[in-house]
Design a protein around this motif. Sequence first.
Motif, PDB file in Angstrom:
ATOM      1  N   THR A   1       2.118   1.970  -3.666  1.00 14.48           N
ATOM      2  CA  THR A   1       1.329   2.595  -4.429  1.00 14.48           C
ATOM      3  C   THR A   1       0.201   3.824  -3.980  1.00 14.48           C
ATOM      4  O   THR A   1       0.049   4.510  -4.807  1.00 14.48           O
ATOM      5  CB  THR A   1      -0.584   1.365  -3.963  1.00 14.48           C
ATOM      6  OG1 THR A   1      -0.062   0.090  -4.195  1.00 14.48           O
ATOM      7  CG2 THR A   1      -1.285   1.984  -4.574  1.00 14.48           C
TER       8      THR A   1
ATOM      9  N   SER B   1      -1.033  -1.235 -10.232  1.00 12.43           N
ATOM     10  CA  SER B   1      -1.796  -1.438  -8.758  1.00 12.43           C
ATOM     11  C   SER B   1      -2.366  -2.935  -9.230  1.00 12.43           C
ATOM     12  O   SER B   1      -2.289  -3.576  -8.255  1.00 12.43           O
ATOM     13  CB  SER B   1      -2.880  -0.867  -9.213  1.00 12.43           C
ATOM     14  OG  SER B   1      -3.332   0.255  -8.849  1.00 12.43           O
TER      15      SER B   1
ATOM     16  N   THR C   1       1.281  -1.015   0.124  1.00  7.84           N
ATOM     17  CA  THR C   1       0.234   0.108   0.051  1.00  7.84           C
ATOM     18  C   THR C   1       0.773   1.431  -0.016  1.00  7.84           C
ATOM     19  O   THR C   1       0.714   2.007  -0.757  1.00  7.84           O
ATOM     20  CB  THR C   1      -1.089  -0.271   1.418  1.00  7.84           C
ATOM     21  OG1 THR C   1      -0.379  -0.431   2.309  1.00  7.84           O
ATOM     22  CG2 THR C   1      -1.627  -0.881   1.520  1.00  7.84           C
TER      23      THR C   1
ATOM     24  N   THR D   1      -0.103   3.337   4.366  1.00 13.88           N
ATOM     25  CA  THR D   1      -1.040   4.474   3.741  1.00 13.88           C
ATOM     26  C   THR D   1       0.248   5.629   4.734  1.00 13.88           C
ATOM     27  O   THR D   1      -0.182   6.811   3.552  1.00 13.88           O
ATOM     28  CB  THR D   1      -2.490   5.149   3.749  1.00 13.88           C
ATOM     29  OG1 THR D   1      -3.175   4.149   3.387  1.00 13.88           O
ATOM     30  CG2 THR D   1      -2.613   6.124   3.200  1.00 13.88           C
TER      31      THR D   1
ATOM     32  N   GLY E   1      -4.533  -3.378  -0.683  1.00 13.26           N
ATOM     33  CA  GLY E   1      -4.705  -3.740   0.547  1.00 13.26           C
ATOM     34  C   GLY E   1      -6.035  -4.271   1.615  1.00 13.26           C
ATOM     35  O   GLY E   1      -5.592  -5.058   2.789  1.00 13.26           O
TER      36      GLY E   1
ATOM     37  N   GLY F   1      -5.284   2.736  -1.377  1.00 16.42           N
ATOM     38  CA  GLY F   1      -4.314   1.863  -0.390  1.00 16.42           C
ATOM     39  C   GLY F   1      -5.080   1.020  -0.246  1.00 16.42           C
ATOM     40  O   GLY F   1      -4.350   0.029  -0.049  1.00 16.42           O
ATOM     41  N   PHE F   2      -6.394   0.797   0.035  1.00 14.23           N
ATOM     42  CA  PHE F   2      -7.233   0.295   0.454  1.00 14.23           C
ATOM     43  C   PHE F   2      -7.684  -0.222  -0.420  1.00 14.23           C
ATOM     44  O   PHE F   2      -8.514  -1.363  -0.064  1.00 14.23           O
ATOM     45  CB  PHE F   2      -8.378   1.325   1.354  1.00 14.23           C
ATOM     46  CG  PHE F   2      -8.647   1.186   2.571  1.00 14.23           C
ATOM     47  CD1 PHE F   2      -8.371   0.952   3.391  1.00 14.23           C
ATOM     48  CD2 PHE F   2      -8.332   3.382   2.981  1.00 14.23           C
ATOM     49  CE1 PHE F   2      -8.233   1.126   5.465  1.00 14.23           C
ATOM     50  CE2 PHE F   2      -7.463   3.320   3.792  1.00 14.23           C
ATOM     51  CZ  PHE F   2      -7.621   2.869   4.838  1.00 14.23           C
TER      52      PHE F   2
ATOM     53  N   THR G   1      -2.667  -1.228   5.841  1.00 13.82           N
ATOM     54  CA  THR G   1      -3.377  -0.033   5.057  1.00 13.82           C
ATOM     55  C   THR G   1      -3.100   1.069   5.401  1.00 13.82           C
ATOM     56  O   THR G   1      -2.966   1.903   5.179  1.00 13.82           O
ATOM     57  CB  THR G   1      -4.683  -0.447   4.290  1.00 13.82           C
ATOM     58  OG1 THR G   1      -4.741  -1.480   3.490  1.00 13.82           O
ATOM     59  CG2 THR G   1      -4.682   0.601   3.522  1.00 13.82           C
TER      60      THR G   1
END
Lengths: 230, 427
Positions: B30, B289, B27, B348, B398, B394-395, B344
């Motif tokens: 990302t 991703s 994450t 994040t 994640g 990120g979720f 996450t």
Amino acid sequence: MTAAKLIHTHDLVKTYPVADREFIALKNVNIDIGKGEFAGLVGPSGSGKTTLLNVIGSLDIPTSGSVSVLDHNIGALSHKQAAKLRNHHIGFIFQTYNLLPVYTVFENVEFPLLLLGKGTEERKKMVMDALDWLGLTEKAEMRPAQLSGGESQRVAIARAMVKKPALILADEPTANLDAKNSHHILKTMEKLNAELETTFLFATHDEKVMQYMKRIISLEDGEVVKDETK
Amino acid sequence: MIKFLLIGILRDRSRSLFPILTVLIGTALTVTMTGYMGGVVPDMIQLSSHLDAGHVKLMSQSFYENRHQMPLDLALDDADGLIETLDAQFPDMMWKARTRFGGLLDIPDENGETRAQTTVSALAADLISPNSTELDYLNLRESVVEGALPQDPFDVLIAQAMAKSYAINVGDQVTMMTSTVNGSMSFQNFRVAGMVVFGIAALDKGGAIITDIEGARIALDMNGGSTEILGFFKDDEYNGERALVVSDWVNNNLKDVNDPYTPIALRFEDSNEFGAMMQYMGSFMFIISAVFILIMFIVLWNSGLMNGLRRYGEMGLRLAVGEEKGHIYRTLLLESSLIGIIGTIFGTAIGLIGVWMLQEYGIDLGNMTANTGDGIYYPNVIRGKITPACFYIGFVPGLIAPFLGSLVSGRGIYKRQTASLFKELET
């Protein structure tokens, strides 16, 4: 079957396929166990004690014949129904305690109540009652690794009885304990049996354990060879 | 039950540390990538639109078809009239006439004799009108590093790198040799008003000069004309749908198929392959991703299998005390979701720190972007930007990756034989 009969087996046969033949683990077992009994299945290794506990505990199903536990026909139960029967009415005690190492004593005992969906306050009261019963109140926040063998088995008993099941199945519960702790554990179980009328069914080949049993069902090669009440 | 699982995750490091770290890394990368793209793409759009494409760009049909040759004779001959029409039709837009042309720059010595000559590409825009916003759009106020902004139609700004190469100083006179719209030779003297560093390698390292459009019109004999008209939304925010309305109106109402000089309008993404580039960047982000999700999924799947072995006794006990297999499976999924959420959140946070550093310090990729051209401009120092997406993007990996990992690895619980639990739990 009368209501007093908690367990009833009729011509129970259990076989397992071994290589190209069938191994007969239980042979026409016919027993009745009533409410509040303190009974032991005894016999040498391979006599069928654990297999019989498995079937009575709804962990396995009979090959033929029938087994009824609390008016539930074990052979006819689905996996879900069997799980529900164990969850609500049967407690298990194992030789090796099988406590969850990352949880405290309180949380280990609380676990079956979580599955039953009990509320927080009710759970807390029931767990503390069980720990009080077993003399473990002061150990509530300890982890299993901090307990002795005897204490661990008492926690396992607390976990088995916290939901006040009608039946507790114990497979060699004192095998890993010394004589003093074994005595203490069995006395505790006797007390539970007397005060709560919980039915206990042991599987053991330990002579010392047999002394505490009020009824001994002897098995040999999957057959009941003796059934005596003291 | 959630609290029970959370306690297990937090206390049992071997259950949680590796999966959380995996999610955290995935994450964080990302989020950092998203922030990086969130900074680069708007910068690229703003720079490229300000310098070359506008939000909408008008050219003559013929000029567009031959635009790589910059054919002055195919320029819009009445750009000022067209701007009046456009101003009336689209009051939320500003329109700027610009002319691009090339030529030979003659640099004289102290005696007025040719000392050096070099080819240059010139951009002519309205630099000296009192209300012109071109100085801002071309960022000239900040880019002039020596001298001053043009005050006269025949003042020019020269890229500092080229000025240094040819020893040109502020105040020097240079001569632009080129051809007019009619094809005749043109010689026009310009005074070097200042030197500029744009911070854009593609401009700074090339031979670029900037002059006022009125001076260029005189030099090129194109009174009122320009090679292009750039339209900008007044809020300076590019919007493809709004731009489409404008370009459609121009192409439907002003276009005359029989006139080779008829104006055509192109949206930003239709100019210079911007659309393809933006699609490419979108696809790139999607692929990155997807790769992160795939890698995390494989790692967490294996981690789930290992955990399944390590927690064999726990699962057996849970089955024995009456927990249904489906319930155990769902708790494994819930557990992985909790691990995903924890990983996450931390990932994040770390990703946001990464983006913040990119935003504050940037990465100097000037040498890499020096040869980008064809109307696509990047600043030398690429900067990230903390965008709203950085807080939630990120979720996606994640949560998806650990969930998928457990979805596959957790199915092993259905193969567990309850019939042998007593034996299993006593060994």
